[in-house]
Design an enzyme around this catalytic site. Structure first.
Site, PDB file in Angstrom:
ATOM      1  N   ASP A 114      14.411 -38.901   3.893  1.00 18.94           N
ATOM      2  CA  ASP A 114      14.127 -37.871   2.809  1.00 18.94           C
ATOM      3  C   ASP A 114      15.351 -37.513   2.421  1.00 18.94           C
ATOM      4  OD1 ASP A 114      11.480 -37.892   3.685  1.00 18.94           O
ATOM      5  OD2 ASP A 114      12.186 -36.747   5.427  1.00 18.94           O
TER       6      ASP A 114
ATOM      7  N   LYS B 117      16.653 -40.885  -1.871  1.00 18.53           N
ATOM      8  CA  LYS B 117      17.181 -42.276  -2.292  1.00 18.53           C
ATOM      9  C   LYS B 117      16.641 -42.372  -3.661  1.00 18.53           C
ATOM     10  CE  LYS B 117      15.627 -43.591   1.625  1.00 18.53           C
ATOM     11  NZ  LYS B 117      15.390 -42.164   2.407  1.00 18.53           N
TER      12      LYS B 117
ATOM     13  N   GLY C 143       8.117 -41.877   1.240  1.00 16.45           N
ATOM     14  CA  GLY C 143       7.681 -41.342   0.118  1.00 16.45           C
ATOM     15  C   GLY C 143       8.891 -41.086  -0.981  1.00 16.45           C
ATOM     16  N   HIS C 144       9.128 -41.707  -2.095  1.00 20.28           N
ATOM     17  CA  HIS C 144      10.344 -41.704  -2.771  1.00 20.28           C
ATOM     18  C   HIS C 144       9.852 -41.049  -3.988  1.00 20.28           C
ATOM     19  CE1 HIS C 144      12.407 -45.221  -0.668  1.00 20.28           C
ATOM     20  NE2 HIS C 144      12.231 -44.194  -0.043  1.00 20.28           N
TER      21      HIS C 144
ATOM     22  N   GLN D 180      13.269 -44.506   4.654  1.00 16.92           N
ATOM     23  CA  GLN D 180      13.800 -43.887   5.687  1.00 16.92           C
ATOM     24  C   GLN D 180      15.226 -43.491   5.839  1.00 16.92           C
ATOM     25  OE1 GLN D 180      11.196 -46.609   6.803  1.00 16.92           O
ATOM     26  NE2 GLN D 180       9.880 -44.940   5.740  1.00 16.92           N
TER      27      GLN D 180
END
Ligand code: IMP
Length: 428
Positions: free
Chosen positions: A13, A16, A40-41, A226
């Protein structure tokens, strides 16, 4: 070949997706190579916010080829939903997305295993997985007997494979106790056959594609998911994810040898967060933690769980920067700790009275680590409108300099908000 890699250096988180989106325009190809829909990007572009779990964050640039490589574990339903969702919002997803036929596929039994194993673990501290079947799918990949790869779904014996595996998995799930949902082989086969047809235009041998791209000197951006502290081999085991989420995972996940990665960008938040279980020495379960959670909107992109928040840990960041071969740093969310009267940076740990700057290999030692803090003055003004690093308040500049010094890498990018424009680059 200019190969660039973006790696989170904390517990995930680190924002990125924003950096990948910015860099994507300077590369021919963007590759996701490990993890799955536990990621979750978030990408904000032209005022629109997109959340991506599986599709590389380069998808918003028409000229960029996106690749989901073999090290990723795929939930086809999530992937199709993501493709459809993007298409519905006018983001074309066609031949610009290829997906590895070697990627392992997540099936309903993996979700059940994730859930039942979590229930079994409630006596100790649970890993607190994202419940996306990630660990069970990687376990089957390594175990081999019950694994199905995307390419297997187009073979004549696919239905047989499902039937065999459903028989075995039904026994395994029953053995785990609890209330396992019954598995219906016919239904699973029909559902997954439809998924396979929908995904067919995208399926390719991505290893061959990337090796050709290397030979042709095309530029590749590797998008890590991650963070390095969640790496299955080098992170805070067992409170980790099931893939190599540090820089060491690029080669195995993509098939492109590490020597072709010429630049590694380490992504760090200006503070620290963690979701799920496991030790977190600089955690602030108090007003400071709440200040960070509120201002940083620190709730999971995938699971919506409130994230645990704390001070910047330079011991951990220095370790993961070295582990991942980081060349330069991007410091994200620097606007979040604004307004705090003072900031603290963890510069060492004390474990059983011994001071160390080495990151412990055993989680029990990390659990006993008492952070040694350096206190720095904060900056009592908002900075989201600032566009040049030299225009930041003195407190913020000093804070960045100290992070860079302690982690041992120069800072190339500083972010003060989600938009592309809220990004500053150090003069080169
Ligand atoms: P899993 O990857 O779902 O098996 O979860 C294992 C651990 O990694 C849990 O503590 C999760 O909260 C954490 N985790 C997995 N993916 C992410 C991520 O994208 N960001 C932050 N933490 C993650």
């Amino acid at each position: 070949m200019p190969g660039t890699c973006v790696i989170g250096l904390q517990w995930g988180d680190e924002a990125k997706g924003k950096i990948v989106d910015l860099l994507a325009g300077r590369h021919d190809i963007v590759v996701r190579y490990q993890g799955g829909a536990n990621a979750g990007h978030t990408v904000v572009t032209q005022g629109e916010t997109y959340k991506l779990s599986l599709i590389p964050s380069g998808i918003f640039r028409r000229e960029v080829q996106c690749v989901v490589a073999g090290g990723v574990v795929l939930n086809p339903a999530t992937l199709i939903e993501e493709i459809n969702g993007l298409s519905a919002r006018g983001v074309p997803v066609a031949e610009n997305l290829i997906i590895s036929d070697r990627a392992h596929v997540i099936f309903p039994w993996h979700f059940e295993e994730d859930r039942l194993l979590n229930e079994l673990c409630t006596s100790g501290e649970a890993i607190g997985t994202t419940m996306r079947g990630i660990g069970p799918c990687y376990r089957d990949k390594v175990g081999r007997s019950f694994a199905i790869r995307l390419g297997d779904m187009y073979r004549d014996n696919f239905q047989n494979r499902i039937e065999q595996i459903v028989r075995a998995k039904s026994q395994i799930l029953a053995g785990l106790g609890g209330s396992a949902m019954p598995l219906d082989a016919d239904e699973i086969f029909e559902t997954y056959r439809e998924y396979a047809q929908r995904l067919k235009p995208h399926v390719a041998d991505t290893t061959a594609y990337l090796l050709d791209a290397v030979d042709a000197d095309r530029s590749i951006l590797f998008e890590g998911a991650q963070g390095a502290l969640l790496d299955v081999d080098h992170g805070t085991f067992p409170f980790v994810t099931s893939s190599n989420s540090s820089g060491v995972g690029v080669a195995s996940g993509s098939g492109v040898a590490g020597r072709f990665v010429t630049k590694v960008i380490g992504i760090l938040k200006a503070y620290a967060t963690r979701v799920g279980g496991g030790p977190f020495p600089t955690e602030q379960d108090n007003d400071v933690g709440q200040h960070i959670r509120d201002r940083g909107n620190e709730y999971g992109t995938v699971t919506k769980r409130p994230r645990r928040c704390g001070w910047f840990d330079a011991v951990a960041a220095r370790y993961t920067a070295r582990l991942s071969g980081v060349d330069v740093l991007a410091i994200m969310l620097l606007d979040v700790p604004s307004l705090l009267p003072e900031l603290q940076i963890c510069t060492a740990y004390e474990i059983d009275g011994q001071r160390t700057t080495d990151f412990p290999s055993h989680v029990d030692d990390l659990r006993r680590a008492v952070p040694v803090y350096e206190i720095m003055p904060g900056w009592r003004e908002e900075i989201t409108h600032i566009r040049r690093i030299e225009d930041l308040p003195t407190g913020a500049k000093d804070y960045l300099d100290r992070i860079s010094e302690l982690v041992g890498r120069p800072i190339e990018v500083v972010s003060v908000g989600p938009d592309r424009e809220q990004t500053m680059f150090a003069p080169s």
